[in-house]
Design a protein around this motif. Structure first.
Motif, PDB file in Angstrom:
ATOM      1  N   LYS A 193      -1.596  18.561   7.663  1.00 29.68           N
ATOM      2  CA  LYS A 193      -1.852  17.966   6.357  1.00 29.68           C
ATOM      3  C   LYS A 193      -3.214  17.282   6.375  1.00 29.68           C
ATOM      4  CE  LYS A 193       3.083  17.032   5.933  1.00 29.68           C
ATOM      5  NZ  LYS A 193       3.353  18.388   5.461  1.00 29.68           N
ATOM      6  N   ARG A 194      -3.646  16.819   5.214  1.00 26.38           N
ATOM      7  CA  ARG A 194      -4.857  16.023   5.117  1.00 26.38           C
ATOM      8  C   ARG A 194      -4.466  14.574   4.923  1.00 26.38           C
ATOM      9  NH1 ARG A 194      -4.986  20.250   1.623  1.00 26.38           N
ATOM     10  NH2 ARG A 194      -6.194  22.039   2.328  1.00 26.38           N
ATOM     11  N   ALA A 195      -5.289  13.681   5.410  1.00 23.82           N
ATOM     12  CA  ALA A 195      -5.095  12.256   5.163  1.00 23.82           C
ATOM     13  C   ALA A 195      -5.999  11.850   4.012  1.00 23.82           C
ATOM     14  CB  ALA A 195      -5.421  11.445   6.416  1.00 23.82           C
ATOM     15  N   LEU A 196      -5.451  11.177   3.018  1.00 23.45           N
ATOM     16  CA  LEU A 196      -6.222  10.671   1.895  1.00 23.45           C
ATOM     17  C   LEU A 196      -6.202   9.149   1.950  1.00 23.45           C
ATOM     18  CD1 LEU A 196      -4.987  12.907  -1.079  1.00 23.45           C
ATOM     19  CD2 LEU A 196      -6.955  13.274   0.429  1.00 23.45           C
ATOM     20  N   ILE A 197      -7.369   8.543   2.078  1.00 22.37           N
ATOM     21  CA  ILE A 197      -7.483   7.093   2.011  1.00 22.37           C
ATOM     22  C   ILE A 197      -7.881   6.747   0.578  1.00 22.37           C
ATOM     23  CG2 ILE A 197      -8.639   5.034   2.874  1.00 22.37           C
ATOM     24  CD1 ILE A 197      -9.137   6.498   5.478  1.00 22.37           C
ATOM     25  N   VAL A 198      -6.989   6.060  -0.119  1.00 24.41           N
ATOM     26  CA  VAL A 198      -7.205   5.744  -1.531  1.00 24.41           C
ATOM     27  C   VAL A 198      -7.529   4.267  -1.660  1.00 24.41           C
ATOM     28  CG1 VAL A 198      -6.201   5.762  -3.838  1.00 24.41           C
ATOM     29  CG2 VAL A 198      -5.598   7.559  -2.193  1.00 24.41           C
ATOM     30  N   GLU A 199      -8.694   3.964  -2.220  1.00 21.52           N
ATOM     31  CA  GLU A 199      -9.108   2.575  -2.422  1.00 21.52           C
ATOM     32  C   GLU A 199      -8.802   2.153  -3.853  1.00 21.52           C
ATOM     33  OE1 GLU A 199     -13.088  -0.281  -2.032  1.00 21.52           O
ATOM     34  OE2 GLU A 199     -13.241   1.887  -1.735  1.00 21.52           O
ATOM     35  N   VAL A 200      -8.247   0.953  -4.003  1.00 19.33           N
ATOM     36  CA  VAL A 200      -7.940   0.428  -5.331  1.00 19.33           C
ATOM     37  C   VAL A 200      -8.729  -0.858  -5.569  1.00 19.33           C
ATOM     38  CG1 VAL A 200      -5.628   1.435  -5.336  1.00 19.33           C
ATOM     39  CG2 VAL A 200      -5.947  -0.898  -4.481  1.00 19.33           C
ATOM     40  N   ASP A 201      -8.915  -1.197  -6.865  1.00 18.08           N
ATOM     41  CA  ASP A 201      -9.641  -2.418  -7.202  1.00 18.08           C
ATOM     42  C   ASP A 201      -8.666  -3.584  -7.392  1.00 18.08           C
ATOM     43  OD1 ASP A 201      -8.437  -1.980  -9.660  1.00 18.08           O
ATOM     44  OD2 ASP A 201     -10.268  -1.270 -10.632  1.00 18.08           O
ATOM     45  N   GLN A 202      -9.148  -4.695  -7.919  1.00 18.30           N
ATOM     46  CA  GLN A 202      -8.311  -5.874  -8.093  1.00 18.30           C
ATOM     47  C   GLN A 202      -7.155  -5.644  -9.069  1.00 18.30           C
ATOM     48  OE1 GLN A 202      -8.448  -8.630  -6.397  1.00 18.30           O
ATOM     49  NE2 GLN A 202     -10.378  -8.332  -5.293  1.00 18.30           N
ATOM     50  N   ALA A 203      -7.331  -4.692  -9.985  1.00 14.59           N
ATOM     51  CA  ALA A 203      -6.269  -4.349 -10.937  1.00 14.59           C
ATOM     52  C   ALA A 203      -5.391  -3.227 -10.406  1.00 14.59           C
ATOM     53  CB  ALA A 203      -6.877  -3.954 -12.279  1.00 14.59           C
ATOM     54  N   PHE A 204      -5.605  -2.844  -9.136  1.00 15.72           N
ATOM     55  CA  PHE A 204      -4.839  -1.797  -8.453  1.00 15.72           C
ATOM     56  C   PHE A 204      -5.062  -0.414  -9.048  1.00 15.72           C
ATOM     57  CE2 PHE A 204      -2.237  -5.736  -8.058  1.00 15.72           C
ATOM     58  CZ  PHE A 204      -2.517  -5.984  -6.717  1.00 15.72           C
ATOM     59  N   GLN A 205      -6.212  -0.208  -9.690  1.00 12.81           N
ATOM     60  CA  GLN A 205      -6.567   1.112 -10.194  1.00 12.81           C
ATOM     61  C   GLN A 205      -7.356   1.871  -9.131  1.00 12.81           C
ATOM     62  OE1 GLN A 205      -5.311   2.211 -13.249  1.00 12.81           O
ATOM     63  NE2 GLN A 205      -4.232   0.271 -12.881  1.00 12.81           N
ATOM     64  N   VAL A 206      -7.161   3.185  -9.059  1.00 15.93           N
ATOM     65  CA  VAL A 206      -7.832   4.008  -8.061  1.00 15.93           C
ATOM     66  C   VAL A 206      -9.322   4.081  -8.371  1.00 15.93           C
ATOM     67  CG1 VAL A 206      -8.003   6.322  -7.063  1.00 15.93           C
ATOM     68  CG2 VAL A 206      -5.757   5.368  -7.643  1.00 15.93           C
ATOM     69  N   ILE A 207     -10.153   3.745  -7.376  1.00 18.91           N
ATOM     70  CA  ILE A 207     -11.601   3.804  -7.572  1.00 18.91           C
ATOM     71  C   ILE A 207     -12.270   4.784  -6.615  1.00 18.91           C
ATOM     72  CG2 ILE A 207     -11.789   1.497  -8.535  1.00 18.91           C
ATOM     73  CD1 ILE A 207     -12.644   0.469  -5.811  1.00 18.91           C
ATOM     74  N   ALA A 208     -11.609   5.187  -5.546  1.00 20.25           N
ATOM     75  CA  ALA A 208     -12.206   6.147  -4.610  1.00 20.25           C
ATOM     76  C   ALA A 208     -11.125   6.782  -3.766  1.00 20.25           C
ATOM     77  CB  ALA A 208     -13.238   5.466  -3.709  1.00 20.25           C
ATOM     78  N   ILE A 209     -11.349   8.050  -3.409  1.00 18.26           N
ATOM     79  CA  ILE A 209     -10.439   8.777  -2.521  1.00 18.26           C
ATOM     80  C   ILE A 209     -11.276   9.438  -1.438  1.00 18.26           C
ATOM     81  CG2 ILE A 209      -8.731  10.620  -2.306  1.00 18.26           C
ATOM     82  CD1 ILE A 209      -8.042  10.217  -5.228  1.00 18.26           C
ATOM     83  N   VAL A 210     -10.957   9.152  -0.200  1.00 18.82           N
ATOM     84  CA  VAL A 210     -11.652   9.759   0.932  1.00 18.82           C
ATOM     85  C   VAL A 210     -10.675  10.688   1.644  1.00 18.82           C
ATOM     86  CG1 VAL A 210     -12.830   9.341   3.123  1.00 18.82           C
ATOM     87  CG2 VAL A 210     -13.160   7.754   1.210  1.00 18.82           C
ATOM     88  N   ALA A 211     -11.096  11.930   1.847  1.00 14.87           N
ATOM     89  CA  ALA A 211     -10.246  12.930   2.500  1.00 14.87           C
ATOM     90  C   ALA A 211     -10.661  13.106   3.949  1.00 14.87           C
ATOM     91  CB  ALA A 211     -10.354  14.265   1.761  1.00 14.87           C
TER      92      ALA A 211
END
Length: 243
Positions: A193-211
């Motif tokens: 599988k791939r690992a996805l690191i998902v970064e969220v902001d202070q409102a917990f909205q997705v701002i970046a995804i690193v594969a």
């Protein structure tokens, strides 16, 4: 940010068919706000028993799985799970209930006096937001603790394919050590599988995804072929992944 779909097991024609279905679902959701409300007037009946959300009716479980892409987990199941995965009762996670409530897809009744409401932790709030992000993109999403992550992402029903990614969530102000990056990448590679690191902001909205991990070149080719949007998504090949 949007991610391209991964490969599932089975023939290429079956895989292409599943991708077309997922694309149709995503298009309908975007055009109408909710493809489910457009075609289905019935709301799924969910009962709250203290801190648990339970579905008791098979027809509701079928609609959750086949229409709304919400899977839940079997509660007190005796014997093997049936091939269609529709054996009641079904217990839902907080993030699954959140998606259903947000889109007006369920009604909740209290069969047992609910426990006092406890404010969700930042990680729980982030997991709910990230779950909704991938769900809106047309994917099936489940909990990912079996592979050391927060969520697993599928491009079709898990009865017909394997998850293509393990999601790890990075909270605001949280740093990830190199040894942790190497560890989650190795685990993802070991289970194909791939690992996805998902970064969220202070409102917990997705701002970046690193594969991270295997298959990134194929992922790029698939994105280019299907015209998938990769805005806000960075691809970072891991050491030893061959890419």
């Amino acid at each position: 940010p949007t991610v391209a779909k991964g490969r599932s097991h089975g023939g290429s024609s079956r895989s292409q068919h599943r991708h077309r279905l997922a694309a149709d679902r995503t298009s309908s959701l975007t055009d109408s706000g909710s493809c489910h409300r457009k075609h289905f007037a019935m709301r799924v009946r969910v009962e709250r028993a203290r801190s648990a959300y339970v579905v008791f009716h098979e027809e509701d479980i079928r609609e959750l799985r086949q229409v709304h892409r919400v899977l839940g987990s079997q509660l007190l199941a005796n014997g093997p799970t049936p091939p269609d995965g529709l054996q009641p009762p079904l217990i839902l996670t907080e993030e699954e209930v959140s998606v259903l409530v947000t889109h007006g897809l369920c009604t909740i009744t209290a069969s047992v006096e609910p426990m006092a409401c406890i404010a969700p932790t930042p990680r729980a709030s982030a997991r709910t937001s990230v779950f909704a992000h991938f769900w809106k993109e047309g994917y099936y999403v489940t909990r990912g603790s079996r592979y050391g992550g927060e969520l697993l992402v599928y491009d079709a029903d898990p009865l017909t394919c394997h998850a293509f990614a393990v999601v790890h969530i990075l909270l605001p102000g949280q740093a990830m050590r190199l040894v942790d990056v190497v560890g989650i990448t190795r685990v993802a590679n070991s289970v194909r599988k791939r690992a996805l690191i998902v970064e969220v902001d202070q409102a917990f909205q997705v701002i970046a995804i690193v594969a991270l991990g295997r298959g990134l070149r194929d992922w790029d080719r698939r994105a280019a072929r299907t015209g998938a949007t990769m805005a806000g998504t960075s691809i970072m090949p891991s050491a030893g992944s061959g890419h």
